[in-house]
Write a protein that holds these residues in place. Sequence first.
Motif, mmCIF file in Angstrom:
data_model
loop_
_atom_site.group_PDB
_atom_site.id
_atom_site.type_symbol
_atom_site.label_atom_id
_atom_site.label_comp_id
_atom_site.label_asym_id
_atom_site.label_seq_id
_atom_site.Cartn_x
_atom_site.Cartn_y
_atom_site.Cartn_z
ATOM 1 N N GLY A 102 0.818 -1.213 0.000
ATOM 2 C CA GLY A 102 0.000 0.000 0.000
ATOM 3 C C GLY A 102 0.850 1.261 0.000
ATOM 4 O O GLY A 102 0.544 2.231 -0.703
ATOM 5 N N LEU A 103 1.916 1.262 0.777
ATOM 6 C CA LEU A 103 2.807 2.428 0.817
ATOM 7 C C LEU A 103 3.525 2.627 -0.514
ATOM 8 O O LEU A 103 3.704 3.757 -0.967
ATOM 9 C CB LEU A 103 3.818 2.283 1.952
ATOM 10 N N GLU A 104 3.946 1.528 -1.149
ATOM 11 C CA GLU A 104 4.594 1.650 -2.450
ATOM 12 C C GLU A 104 3.634 2.211 -3.483
ATOM 13 O O GLU A 104 4.008 3.036 -4.315
ATOM 14 C CB GLU A 104 5.144 0.299 -2.900
ATOM 15 N N ALA A 105 2.370 1.777 -3.445
ATOM 16 C CA ALA A 105 1.371 2.292 -4.376
ATOM 17 C C ALA A 105 1.120 3.776 -4.132
ATOM 18 O O ALA A 105 1.009 4.561 -5.080
ATOM 19 C CB ALA A 105 0.072 1.500 -4.247
ATOM 20 N N SER A 106 1.045 4.174 -2.871
ATOM 21 C CA SER A 106 0.812 5.591 -2.569
ATOM 22 C C SER A 106 2.030 6.438 -2.913
ATOM 23 O O SER A 106 1.904 7.629 -3.162
ATOM 24 C CB SER A 106 0.419 5.778 -1.110
ATOM 25 N N GLU A 107 3.200 5.844 -2.948
ATOM 26 C CA GLU A 107 4.411 6.565 -3.334
ATOM 27 C C GLU A 107 4.443 6.803 -4.844
ATOM 28 O O GLU A 107 4.927 7.829 -5.310
ATOM 29 C CB GLU A 107 5.646 5.770 -2.910
ATOM 30 N N ARG A 108 3.914 5.852 -5.609
ATOM 31 C CA ARG A 108 3.897 5.989 -7.064
ATOM 32 C C ARG A 108 2.930 7.069 -7.530
ATOM 33 O O ARG A 108 3.163 7.719 -8.551
ATOM 34 C CB ARG A 108 3.511 4.660 -7.719
ATOM 35 N N THR A 109 1.855 7.290 -6.802
ATOM 36 C CA THR A 109 0.831 8.248 -7.224
ATOM 37 C C THR A 109 1.388 9.663 -7.398
ATOM 38 O O THR A 109 1.193 10.256 -8.455
ATOM 39 C CB THR A 109 -0.347 8.231 -6.236
ATOM 40 N N PRO A 110 2.091 10.238 -6.419
ATOM 41 C CA PRO A 110 2.618 11.600 -6.628
ATOM 42 C C PRO A 110 3.629 11.667 -7.777
ATOM 43 O O PRO A 110 3.684 12.660 -8.488
ATOM 44 C CB PRO A 110 3.292 11.955 -5.312
ATOM 45 N N ALA A 111 4.414 10.614 -7.961
ATOM 46 C CA ALA A 111 5.385 10.612 -9.059
ATOM 47 C C ALA A 111 4.661 10.640 -10.405
ATOM 48 O O ALA A 111 5.065 11.369 -11.323
ATOM 49 C CB ALA A 111 6.286 9.387 -8.966
ATOM 50 N N THR A 112 3.592 9.875 -10.528
ATOM 51 C CA THR A 112 2.814 9.858 -11.762
ATOM 52 C C THR A 112 2.171 11.220 -12.001
ATOM 53 O O THR A 112 2.210 11.747 -13.116
ATOM 54 C CB THR A 112 1.723 8.772 -11.694
ATOM 55 N N GLU A 113 1.594 11.800 -10.957
ATOM 56 C CA GLU A 113 0.978 13.121 -11.090
ATOM 57 C C GLU A 113 2.011 14.167 -11.478
ATOM 58 O O GLU A 113 1.750 15.030 -12.313
ATOM 59 C CB GLU A 113 0.284 13.506 -9.781
ATOM 60 N N ARG A 114 3.193 14.102 -10.897
ATOM 61 C CA ARG A 114 4.262 15.048 -11.226
ATOM 62 C C ARG A 114 4.653 14.934 -12.692
ATOM 63 O O ARG A 114 4.821 15.936 -13.387
ATOM 64 C CB ARG A 114 5.471 14.786 -10.326
ATOM 65 N N ASP A 115 4.789 13.698 -13.187
ATOM 66 C CA ASP A 115 5.158 13.498 -14.582
ATOM 67 C C ASP A 115 4.093 14.051 -15.526
ATOM 68 O O ASP A 115 4.411 14.664 -16.548
ATOM 69 C CB ASP A 115 5.390 12.012 -14.865
ATOM 70 N N ILE A 116 2.829 13.845 -15.191
ATOM 71 C CA ILE A 116 1.739 14.368 -16.018
ATOM 72 C C ILE A 116 1.787 15.891 -16.046
ATOM 73 O O ILE A 116 1.652 16.514 -17.111
ATOM 74 C CB ILE A 116 0.377 13.861 -15.502
ATOM 75 N N LEU A 117 1.988 16.511 -14.895
ATOM 76 C CA LEU A 117 2.054 17.971 -14.838
ATOM 77 C C LEU A 117 3.259 18.517 -15.598
ATOM 78 O O LEU A 117 3.174 19.563 -16.248
ATOM 79 C CB LEU A 117 2.083 18.440 -13.387
ATOM 80 N N ARG A 118 4.392 17.835 -15.531
ATOM 81 C CA ARG A 118 5.573 18.264 -16.298
ATOM 82 C C ARG A 118 5.299 18.238 -17.788
ATOM 83 O O ARG A 118 5.646 19.176 -18.508
ATOM 84 C CB ARG A 118 6.751 17.332 -15.990
ATOM 85 N N LYS A 119 4.693 17.149 -18.261
ATOM 86 C CA LYS A 119 4.386 17.036 -19.690
ATOM 87 C C LYS A 119 3.394 18.107 -20.117
ATOM 88 O O LYS A 119 3.523 18.686 -21.201
ATOM 89 C CB LYS A 119 3.855 15.636 -20.006
ATOM 90 N N ALA A 120 2.406 18.392 -19.275
ATOM 91 C CA ALA A 120 1.424 19.424 -19.598
ATOM 92 C C ALA A 120 2.101 20.792 -19.645
ATOM 93 O O ALA A 120 1.828 21.607 -20.533
ATOM 94 C CB ALA A 120 0.297 19.417 -18.580
ATOM 95 N N ALA A 121 2.997 21.056 -18.718
ATOM 96 C CA ALA A 121 3.701 22.339 -18.697
ATOM 97 C C ALA A 121 4.565 22.501 -19.947
ATOM 98 O O ALA A 121 4.603 23.577 -20.558
ATOM 99 C CB ALA A 121 4.554 22.447 -17.438
ATOM 100 N N GLU A 122 5.244 21.437 -20.350
ATOM 101 C CA GLU A 122 6.055 21.492 -21.568
ATOM 102 C C GLU A 122 5.177 21.751 -22.783
ATOM 103 O O GLU A 122 5.524 22.548 -23.657
ATOM 104 C CB GLU A 122 6.823 20.184 -21.753
ATOM 105 N N TYR A 123 4.043 21.091 -22.844
ATOM 106 C CA TYR A 123 3.130 21.252 -23.972
ATOM 107 C C TYR A 123 2.638 22.693 -24.061
ATOM 108 O O TYR A 123 2.698 23.324 -25.117
ATOM 109 C CB TYR A 123 1.937 20.302 -23.838
#
Length: 75
Positions: A47-68
Amino acid sequence: MLRGRERRGVTPAAARSGGAAPARAGRPAPSAGPDERIRQLEARVAGLEASERTPATERDILRKAAEYFAGETNW
């Protein structure tokens, strides 16, 4: 914001008083056998590993959106 507190096991009443909830869902029971305790701890780690992946995924999405959107701006 409240959802994050619920995931950590803090009830709204405990959040207002500043303390943690007395019974946390992820904590192994003290009277559980070693095999059961290991299963509970493995579930907690997963559960902790899954919750750790969530912010990383959100960060990557926001980075790609900012670049776009930075590339779209042609003043």
